[in-house]
Design an enzyme around this catalytic site. Structure first.
Site, PDB file in Angstrom:
ATOM      1  N   ALA A   1       0.849  -1.194   0.000  1.00 23.53           N
ATOM      2  CA  ALA A   1       0.000   0.000   0.000  1.00 23.53           C
ATOM      3  C   ALA A   1       0.881   1.240   0.000  1.00 23.53           C
ATOM      4  CB  ALA A   1      -0.899   0.018   1.219  1.00 23.53           C
ATOM      5  N   ASP A   2       0.337   2.292  -0.591  1.00 23.97           N
ATOM      6  CA  ASP A   2       0.996   3.596  -0.547  1.00 23.97           C
ATOM      7  C   ASP A   2       0.330   4.524   0.456  1.00 23.97           C
ATOM      8  OD1 ASP A   2       1.728   2.458  -3.319  1.00 23.97           O
ATOM      9  OD2 ASP A   2       3.189   4.017  -2.862  1.00 23.97           O
ATOM     10  N   ARG A   3      -0.967   4.308   0.666  1.00 26.99           N
ATOM     11  CA  ARG A   3      -1.675   5.064   1.701  1.00 26.99           C
ATOM     12  C   ARG A   3      -2.968   4.322   2.046  1.00 26.99           C
ATOM     13  NH1 ARG A   3      -1.925  11.432   2.490  1.00 26.99           N
ATOM     14  NH2 ARG A   3      -0.355  11.441   0.828  1.00 26.99           N
TER      15      ARG A   3
END
Ligand code: MRU
Length: 385
Positions: free
Chosen positions: A256-258
């Site tokens: 995940a990036d955010r």
């Protein structure tokens, strides 16, 4: 051979140029804040934890060099000057890429350390030393937490498979993008979970999408899985539905990036497609990421900024000239080929998409595994942050 995104020796920082992998192994020295910013923006280094580590290490080296200089700069003469010098640099590094919140979390952590050290009445040199320590700690702590979350997630999946009365020793797991050693400071998140299953003899095969247009899958995940001797099969991004129809896939595992407060998750574009198809086929969909990826300030995924990459990046393919000979030094002859008509101008090229929490079975951090309460479409992440 162990792949690594960043090498350090004292104040010297080198990154592997991920644009040239897997055919050429080139390390680039990062000497300045501007070089770190450029390396992140141009994706010579990529992956949410790795870019946070590089930014933090670059600040640490910059301050360490100043502390050991024969002619220390003026900004080391007072806490006010130091703060006025460092704060814009932290803000600047955070703007290199907008979606991965780890970068922001790392820069915020350095700002907090700066503020606390000032409140404690330390002089400028002592504050700078605190920042050096904190920056290096951000990088150093990554590997251990990756191993912890990989074990949490791997054990959770094995339990799920057992609960369905299936054999937990022959798992087929699909992933998207690259979340291994090259995307972190080591071991990886989703790829860490796959590695953990392999190490504990639970994995039959890893499947990974090419992840076009940057080809994180075909170039980087392929290299990592080959290096780790993990049985693996690549598929084009458009073949996920076919894979689920024709193979017994036990889970989809992504990084995940955010992650928003409700569990909506931004990750490499194509992740949402995989999640929709996984739901259709009743395949568990697991997100693995450090706590620093969770953005509690954002209620849901609609507020996550999505980076749009330049159209040209989706029109080009980069690689070694074929047929080629591999040798110990790597292939020097690389080419960039345009695959579209030369005058094609309009290209939709978001770097990430958002998978709604509704489609996610579990979110795993170094603190544990979160699942949704029965009948809920959103996560309560309080136990894993
Ligand atoms: O554009 P990238 O290659 O930086 O995107 C990377 C991803 O989407 C990863 O899945 C994410 O950063 C997690 S890496 C452990």
């Amino acid at each position: 051979m162990t792949l690594t995104s960043i090498k350090t020796s004292g104040d010297k920082i080198e990154i592997i140029n991920q644009l040239l992998l897997p055919h050429t192994t080139e390390f680039i020295e990062i000497d300045t804040i501007e070089q770190a910013y450029d390396a992140i923006k141009s994706m010579r280094i990529r992956g949410a934890p790795a870019i946070a580590s590089l930014a933090a290490l670059t600040i640490a080296s910059h301050l360490s060099r100043a502390l050991h200089s024969q002619t220390p700069p003026d900004w080391l003469s007072s806490p006010e000057l130091l703060s006025a010098y460092v704060t814009p640099k932290l803000n600047y590094l955070y703007t290199a890429r907008p979606t991965a919140v780890n970068l922001g979390a790392a820069m915020r952590r350095l700002k907090n350390r700066l503020r606390t050290a000032r409140e404690e009445g330390k002089d400028a040199r002592a504050i700078a030393q605190d920042l050096v320590d904190e920056g290096r700690e951000i990088d150093a702590e990554d590997v251990a937490r990756n191993k912890t979350m990989s074990k949490w997630g791997g054990d959770w999946l094995v339990d799920q498979v057992k609960a369905k009365g299936k054999d937990p020793e022959g798992l087929n797991v699909m992933t998207v993008c690259n979340t291994g050693s090259l995307a972190t400071s080591g071991y990886g998140t989703a790829l860490g979970l796959i590695t953990y299953l392999h190490e504990t003899k639970k994995l039959s095969r890893a499947f990974f999408t090419q992840s076009t247009p940057y080809h994180q899958g075909s170039r980087l995940t392929a290299l990592e899985l080959l290096t780790l001797n993990i049985p693996a099969t690549m598929l084009c991004d458009s073949m996920v539905g076919s894979l689920f129809q024709h193979h017994d896939i036990h889970a989809v595992v992504v990084g995940a990036d955010r992650i928003a407060r409700n569990g909506d998750t931004a990750n490499k574009v194509g992740t949402y497609n995989a999640a929709v198809l996984a739901a259709r086929h009743n395949i568990p969909f697991i997100v693995v990421a450090p706590i620093s990826t969770v953005d509690l300030d954002i209620a849901d995924g609609s507020a996550i900024p999505i980076e749009q990459r330049p159209p040209i990046e989706a029109r080009l393919v980069r690689g070694a000239v074929y047929p080629f000979t591999l040798n110990g030094q790597g292939v020097k002859e690389q080419a960039t080929v345009m695959v579209t008509p030369e005058n094609l101008e309009s290209v939709y090229n978001p770097s990430f998409d958002v998978t709604p929490a509704e489609l996610i079975s579990a979110i795993v951090t170094e603190k544990g595994v979160a699942v949704k309460a029965d009948g809920e479409n959103a996560f309560d992440l309080s136990s894993v942050v």
